[in-house]
Design an enzyme around this catalytic site. Structure first.
Site, PDB file in Angstrom:
ATOM      1  N   CYS A  12       0.882  -1.223  -0.118  1.00  0.00           N
ATOM      2  CA  CYS A  12       0.062  -0.010  -0.172  1.00  0.00           C
ATOM      3  C   CYS A  12       0.834   1.284  -0.014  1.00  0.00           C
ATOM      4  O   CYS A  12       2.160   1.063   0.154  1.00  0.00           O
ATOM      5  CB  CYS A  12      -0.930  -0.040   0.977  1.00  0.00           C
ATOM      6  N   HIS A  39       5.465  -5.564   8.485  1.00  0.00           N
ATOM      7  CA  HIS A  39       5.673  -6.898   8.999  1.00  0.00           C
ATOM      8  C   HIS A  39       5.946  -7.873   7.712  1.00  0.00           C
ATOM      9  O   HIS A  39       5.176  -8.776   7.182  1.00  0.00           O
ATOM     10  CB  HIS A  39       4.331  -7.528   9.427  1.00  0.00           C
ATOM     11  N   CYS A  93       1.662   6.184   8.605  1.00  0.00           N
ATOM     12  CA  CYS A  93       0.660   6.130   7.616  1.00  0.00           C
ATOM     13  C   CYS A  93      -0.250   7.068   7.814  1.00  0.00           C
ATOM     14  O   CYS A  93      -0.718   7.511   9.032  1.00  0.00           O
ATOM     15  CB  CYS A  93       0.244   4.781   7.394  1.00  0.00           C
ATOM     16  N   HIS A 121      -0.829  -5.746  18.861  1.00  0.00           N
ATOM     17  CA  HIS A 121      -0.287  -5.055  17.455  1.00  0.00           C
ATOM     18  C   HIS A 121       0.350  -3.764  17.933  1.00  0.00           C
ATOM     19  O   HIS A 121      -0.186  -3.115  18.627  1.00  0.00           O
ATOM     20  CB  HIS A 121      -1.377  -5.198  16.787  1.00  0.00           C
ATOM     21  N   GLU A 123       0.465  -1.013  16.259  1.00  0.00           N
ATOM     22  CA  GLU A 123      -0.750  -0.131  15.864  1.00  0.00           C
ATOM     23  C   GLU A 123      -1.681   0.026  16.921  1.00  0.00           C
ATOM     24  O   GLU A 123      -1.799   1.346  17.451  1.00  0.00           O
ATOM     25  CB  GLU A 123      -1.419  -0.368  14.501  1.00  0.00           C
ATOM     26  N   CYS A 188      -8.862   1.334   6.734  1.00  0.00           N
ATOM     27  CA  CYS A 188      -8.167   1.927   5.715  1.00  0.00           C
ATOM     28  C   CYS A 188      -8.403   1.580   4.115  1.00  0.00           C
ATOM     29  O   CYS A 188      -9.074   0.234   4.196  1.00  0.00           O
ATOM     30  CB  CYS A 188      -6.549   1.838   5.699  1.00  0.00           C
ATOM     31  N   SER A 216       2.237 -10.646   9.794  1.00  0.00           N
ATOM     32  CA  SER A 216       1.565  -9.596   9.253  1.00  0.00           C
ATOM     33  C   SER A 216      -0.136  -9.750   9.640  1.00  0.00           C
ATOM     34  O   SER A 216      -0.648 -10.762   8.979  1.00  0.00           O
ATOM     35  CB  SER A 216       1.544  -9.634   7.791  1.00  0.00           C
ATOM     36  N   SER A 260       1.848  -5.216   3.014  1.00  0.00           N
ATOM     37  CA  SER A 260       3.252  -5.238   3.523  1.00  0.00           C
ATOM     38  C   SER A 260       4.253  -5.985   2.369  1.00  0.00           C
ATOM     39  O   SER A 260       5.280  -6.370   2.733  1.00  0.00           O
ATOM     40  CB  SER A 260       3.623  -5.292   4.694  1.00  0.00           C
TER      41      SER A 260
END
Length: 296
Positions: A12, A39, A93, A121, A123, A188, A216, A260
């Site tokens: 992405c 990842h 991001c 995670h 994030e 997203c 991931s 990723s």
């Protein structure tokens, strides 16, 4: 054998931009990435070859420059690494930034924060790092542990499947009918595109190969989504993980990849499948198969 590639797959823009920032920052001098930039082991190896270092604890960084990964981090952590004297470069991001802003808005408006995602995670750790009270849910059973609140504000980890997120939001609404629920969609757009393409691929394939790092989250979610529509789904990190026996009696093979996963990992998988197909097909069938691949 028809080889069909997902309409949307692979890196992405957020990960591409993060890689570019890391490589450009490393040109004049040494740099350390704080956590996994993305990842995927091939991306990490590519950056290591350029002398870029990685650390899970900023206190252990041996360089003056520190890069915050595409997954983002909390304001508390940003302040901590700034006060430690690092020259901080931000590869977060923009869509993760949006999730942070959305969460802050919900909290400032008086909503108890609920984050849909995987609690450990990177994030999600960044999203919750500025909160004193919150709940992370990943499945319906987690909702049973939610404390009653007059107002609940819900966001999601950016790489969660939107249908899964929406189902959990509806479950929360049903379980707490007296509460005011506000949901902000922070999944997203690249994730939504890849999930939709994965569904199409699963519906049209006898076997699907999902390419991406084992750690991931979005790659695992792609595998789970495809598995709802195709019985033979295999997640791999690299071409060497392919098993020729997986494709016995398969007329259509689909290929997709996480956000990723770079092209240099995807293309060898496609080429290997073509080689195996060419070795087993008569010349007339081989030409037909190649024509189908080009048409797709």
């Amino acid at each position: 054998m028809k080889i069909k590639v997902a309409r949307h797959m692979g890196l992405c823009f957020g990960v591409k931009d993060a890689i570019q920032l890391a490589e450009e920052t490393a040109k004049p001098g040494p740099v350390t990435i704080f956590g996994p930039l993305a990842h995927n082991p091939s991306i990490k190896n590519r950056l290591l070859e350029q002398g870029i270092e990685f650390t899970e604890q900023h206190q252990h960084a041996r360089t003056d420059t520190l890069i915050v990964t595409a997954h983002g981090t909390s304001d508390r952590m940003r302040q901590e690494i700034n006060e430690a004297g690092f020259d901080v470069k931000d590869a977060t991001c923009p869509l993760v930034h949006f999730a942070h802003r959305s969460l802050k808005k919900l909290v400032s408006d008086g909503y108890y924060p609920v984050i849909i995602g995987k609690e450990d995670h990177i994030e999600v750790r960044g999203l919750t790092g500025d909160l004193d009270a919150y709940t992370v849910v990943s499945q319906a059973s987690d909702i049973d542990q939610l404390p009653p609140a007059e107002r609940m504000g819900i966001i999601s980890q950016t790489t969660q499947p939107i249908d899964h997120v929406e189902s959990l939001v509806e479950y929360i609404k049903a379980k707490f009918p007296e509460s005011e629920i506000r949901f902000t969609d922070t999944v997203c757009h690249p994730t939504k595109q890849r999930q939709k393409s994965a569904i199409e691929l699963g519906q049209q394939s006898d076997v699907v190969i999902v390419i991406g790092g084992r750690t991931s989250n979005n790659t695992r979610q792609l595998s789970r989504t495809v598995s709802r529509f195709c019985d033979r789904v295999y997640q791999i990190e690299k071409v060497e993980d392919l098993n020729r026996n997986w494709f016995e009696s398969a007329d259509a093979v689909g290929i997709t990849a996480g956000t990723s996963t770079p092209d240099e990992v995807i293309q060898p998988v496609i080429e290997q499948l073509r080689l195996w197909d060419n070795a087993e097909c008569p010349a007339s069938v081989r030409m037909e198969t190649q024509a189908k691949v080009m048409a797709d």
